[in-house]
Design an enzyme around this catalytic site. Structure first.
Site, mmCIF file in Angstrom:
data_model
loop_
_atom_site.group_PDB
_atom_site.id
_atom_site.type_symbol
_atom_site.label_atom_id
_atom_site.label_comp_id
_atom_site.label_asym_id
_atom_site.label_seq_id
_atom_site.Cartn_x
_atom_site.Cartn_y
_atom_site.Cartn_z
ATOM 1 N N ASN A 133 58.708 -36.636 15.273
ATOM 2 C CA ASN A 133 57.394 -36.001 15.240
ATOM 3 C C ASN A 133 57.018 -35.834 13.765
ATOM 4 O OD1 ASN A 133 55.196 -34.350 15.465
ATOM 5 N ND2 ASN A 133 56.216 -32.754 16.652
ATOM 6 N N LYS B 4 60.063 -34.085 12.108
ATOM 7 C CA LYS B 4 60.970 -33.318 12.976
ATOM 8 C C LYS B 4 61.680 -34.313 13.888
ATOM 9 C CE LYS B 4 57.990 -29.328 13.354
ATOM 10 N NZ LYS B 4 56.817 -29.135 14.155
ATOM 11 N N ARG C 296 55.866 -39.395 18.229
ATOM 12 C CA ARG C 296 54.684 -38.628 18.585
ATOM 13 C C ARG C 296 53.510 -39.094 17.715
ATOM 14 N NH1 ARG C 296 54.046 -32.166 18.827
ATOM 15 N NH2 ARG C 296 52.004 -32.168 19.757
ATOM 16 N N HIS D 264 47.103 -32.138 22.292
ATOM 17 C CA HIS D 264 48.150 -31.421 23.065
ATOM 18 C C HIS D 264 48.418 -32.065 24.431
ATOM 19 C CE1 HIS D 264 46.967 -27.684 20.575
ATOM 20 N NE2 HIS D 264 48.143 -28.092 20.142
ATOM 21 N N ILE E 115 48.432 -22.146 24.209
ATOM 22 C CA ILE E 115 48.005 -21.203 23.155
ATOM 23 C C ILE E 115 49.140 -21.044 22.152
ATOM 24 C CG2 ILE E 115 46.909 -18.986 22.703
ATOM 25 C CD1 ILE E 115 46.398 -18.684 25.690
ATOM 26 N N ASN F 240 49.642 -21.861 17.592
ATOM 27 C CA ASN F 240 48.781 -21.729 16.415
ATOM 28 C C ASN F 240 47.487 -22.476 16.662
ATOM 29 O OD1 ASN F 240 49.226 -20.236 14.083
ATOM 30 N ND2 ASN F 240 51.123 -21.384 13.728
ATOM 31 N N GLY F 241 47.633 -23.711 17.156
ATOM 32 C CA GLY F 241 46.474 -24.445 17.655
ATOM 33 C C GLY F 241 46.322 -24.116 19.136
ATOM 34 N N ARG G 154 41.996 -21.635 12.549
ATOM 35 C CA ARG G 154 40.828 -22.520 12.744
ATOM 36 C C ARG G 154 39.712 -21.761 13.445
ATOM 37 N NH1 ARG G 154 44.365 -27.048 15.523
ATOM 38 N NH2 ARG G 154 45.770 -27.485 13.810
ATOM 39 N N VAL H 118 52.139 -18.419 21.891
ATOM 40 C CA VAL H 118 51.409 -17.202 22.278
ATOM 41 C C VAL H 118 51.317 -17.104 23.801
ATOM 42 C CG1 VAL H 118 49.216 -15.968 22.085
ATOM 43 C CG2 VAL H 118 50.075 -17.288 20.137
ATOM 44 N N GLY H 119 50.965 -18.190 24.454
ATOM 45 C CA GLY H 119 50.811 -18.175 25.912
ATOM 46 C C GLY H 119 52.100 -17.772 26.618
ATOM 47 N N GLU I 248 57.477 -30.468 24.727
ATOM 48 C CA GLU I 248 56.842 -31.758 24.431
ATOM 49 C C GLU I 248 57.876 -32.838 24.146
ATOM 50 O OE1 GLU I 248 54.574 -29.265 21.759
ATOM 51 O OE2 GLU I 248 52.828 -30.536 22.113
HETATM 52 P P1 ADP Z 1 52.302 -24.366 16.896
HETATM 53 O O1 ADP Z 1 50.905 -24.552 17.378
HETATM 54 O O2 ADP Z 1 52.424 -24.295 15.414
HETATM 55 O O3 ADP Z 1 53.328 -25.237 17.603
HETATM 56 P P2 ADP Z 1 53.558 -22.168 18.396
HETATM 57 O O4 ADP Z 1 53.364 -22.712 19.764
HETATM 58 O O5 ADP Z 1 54.935 -22.060 17.863
HETATM 59 O O6 ADP Z 1 52.610 -22.868 17.335
HETATM 60 O O7 ADP Z 1 52.890 -20.702 18.386
HETATM 61 C C1 ADP Z 1 52.853 -19.896 17.244
HETATM 62 C C2 ADP Z 1 52.317 -18.527 17.656
HETATM 63 O O8 ADP Z 1 53.111 -18.053 18.756
HETATM 64 C C3 ADP Z 1 52.367 -17.437 16.604
HETATM 65 O O9 ADP Z 1 51.125 -16.766 16.585
HETATM 66 C C4 ADP Z 1 53.465 -16.486 17.069
HETATM 67 O O10 ADP Z 1 53.112 -15.150 16.823
HETATM 68 C C5 ADP Z 1 53.543 -16.720 18.549
HETATM 69 N N1 ADP Z 1 54.935 -16.634 18.979
HETATM 70 C C6 ADP Z 1 55.838 -17.613 18.908
HETATM 71 N N2 ADP Z 1 57.059 -17.183 19.389
HETATM 72 C C7 ADP Z 1 56.885 -15.909 19.769
HETATM 73 C C8 ADP Z 1 57.745 -14.925 20.337
HETATM 74 N N3 ADP Z 1 59.025 -15.184 20.620
HETATM 75 N N4 ADP Z 1 57.228 -13.704 20.587
HETATM 76 C C9 ADP Z 1 55.940 -13.438 20.320
HETATM 77 N N5 ADP Z 1 55.072 -14.344 19.787
HETATM 78 C C10 ADP Z 1 55.533 -15.552 19.504
#
Ligand code: ADP
Length: 399
Positions: free
Chosen positions: A7, A14, A89, A177, A206, A208-209, A238, A329-330, A382
């Protein structure tokens, strides 16, 4: 079969090495800061380590990854000949609608669309070439983040610009995604025992993106990201949806170049821009608890915009059977899931508030037994999806 998943970003690679027969991750890690001072190789599996190296380009980065995998001391394979296939990827696949074996012809065809993702595609092209040079004869499979969305109808993917920009320049919504959406759809169907080919599903990736996808009978019919990954809900850094006139006004008033405007809307905005403190939702939620008003506003905007898309996609699908949350986040932020689905009882959504608070990254239903819509958390994977694609495509090619 041993499959290496790569990736690549603009300055990173990665990797994950899978033993598909044993269903095991043998090694994982990454190279960061390629072409920059302080470049390093970091390993997570089989042991944690950080090794500083001079890594001027992706080919050198890949070499360090391969050396690490075969290292006499802590490597996991004896020789590179043990790697049966590579899965790459690819952020932007242009018109490609499914994962595909990267023959020289397909590679040349894909390169025509490099301009659509000027940050990611050049790095990915270099990495693909480096693999071809370092591991000649090892089949490579391209897995496109955009492919899942190629089923969007034209009225969903077109921008209301003069039609010639679509015809001549490929200006349209592509969505991203897709590998995550595919994995989550497949896994949700397994865990929740439903047939995705006869269901209406909203998946909210949900991280970062952020992307949401509206999936009807197994096909994606709409998604929130567009030509680039900055359309849809508000994200960590963003803007998401934004009236282009607002951006043009700011650019004009503050004499911003296009590059500065891209940086402003992709790296300085969203939750970070509104809260003024962080783009990390964990830290944001903490700040809201301390009474930080801008953090509270940012969280309200964030969930409000997610809710608007859930409502919009319920309309697109003619109702909804499953709402699935995934990504950082999700999977891990109960307040975001709660805020997104608050007041949606009219749609048949009844969140189990107590259960929602307890779910951090587990495959779990978080709606009540009475809820007409099943709401669940399904952690994304993924890389596993990519490894499965690679295995399938390489096996088919050999057959
Ligand atoms: P990316 O889009 O960079 O792959 P991620 O899916 O890792 O991002 O999501 C990053 C977000 O998820 C951050 O806002 C972080 O606060 C939240 N997050 C990630 N892991 C946890 C966790 N274990 N507990 C709470 N929030 C988390």
């Amino acid at each position: 079969m041993k499959i290496l998943i790569l990736n690549c970003g603009s300055s990173s690679i990665k990797y994950k090495l899978y033993d598909m027969a044993a269903q095991q991750v043998m090694a994982a890690g990454g190279v960061e800061k390629i072409g920059l001072a302080g470049a390093f190789l970091k390993t997570k599996t089989p042991q944690a380590g950080k090794y500083m190296h001079d890594i001027p380009d992706h080919a050198t980065g890949l070499r360090f990854v391969l050396d690490e995998l075969t290292d006499a001391d802590h490597g996991v394979i004896k020789s590179l000949s043990e790697i049966d296939a590579i899965g790459d990827r690819i952020t932007h696949g242009g018109p490609f609608s499914e994962s595909t074996l990267l023959t020289p012809e397909i590679f040349a065809e894909w390169k025509k669309y490099i301009g659509l993702a000027p940050v990611h595609s050049p790095a990915q092209a270099k990495s693909i070439q480096a693999v071809m040079d370092c591991l000649p004869g090892v089949p490579q499979v391209a897995i496109f983040d955009t492919a899942f969305h190629q089923t969007l109808p034209d009225y969903a993917y077109l921008y209301a610009l003069p039609y010639r920009y679509y015809e001549e320049d490929g200006v349209r919504r592509y969505g991203f995604h897709g590998t995550s959406f595919r994995y989550v759809m497949q896994r949700a169907a397994e865990v929740l025992h439903f047939d995705p080919h006869h269901s209406r599903i909203i998946i909210a990736h949900i991280g970062n993106g952020i992307s949401l996808a509206a999936v009807k009978d197994g096909k994606c019919v709409d998604t929130t990201m567009g030509m680039m990954p900055n359309e849809g809900p508000m994200m960590g850094t963003r803007t998401g949806d934004l009236d282009p006139s607002a951006l043009l006004y700011v650019m004009d008033k503050h004499h911003l170049s296009p590059a500065q405007a891209i940086d402003l809307t992709n790296k300085q905005s969203g939750v970070l821009g509104i809260s003024g403190i962080t783009n990390d939702i964990r830290e944001l939620v903490e700040a809201t608890k301390q009474g930080n008003e801008r953090a509270q506003l940012a969280l309200k905007m964030y969930t409000y915009r997610l809710k608007k898309y859930v409502g919009a996609y319920a309309a697109v699908l003619g109702g909804v059977d499953y709402i699935i949350f995934t990504a950082g986040v999700g999977e891990n932020q109960p307040p975001v899931r709660r805020g997104t689905l608050e007041g949606m009882e009219y749609l048949g959504v009844q969140l189990d508030l107590e259960k929602n608070e307890q779910v951090y990254g587990q495959e779990t239903i978080i709606s009540t037994p009475q809820s007409r819509v099943t709401v669940a958390v399904i952690p994304t994977d993924e890389e596993l999806m990519m490894a499965q694609d690679t295995l399938r495509i390489v096996s088919q090619a050999k057959a």
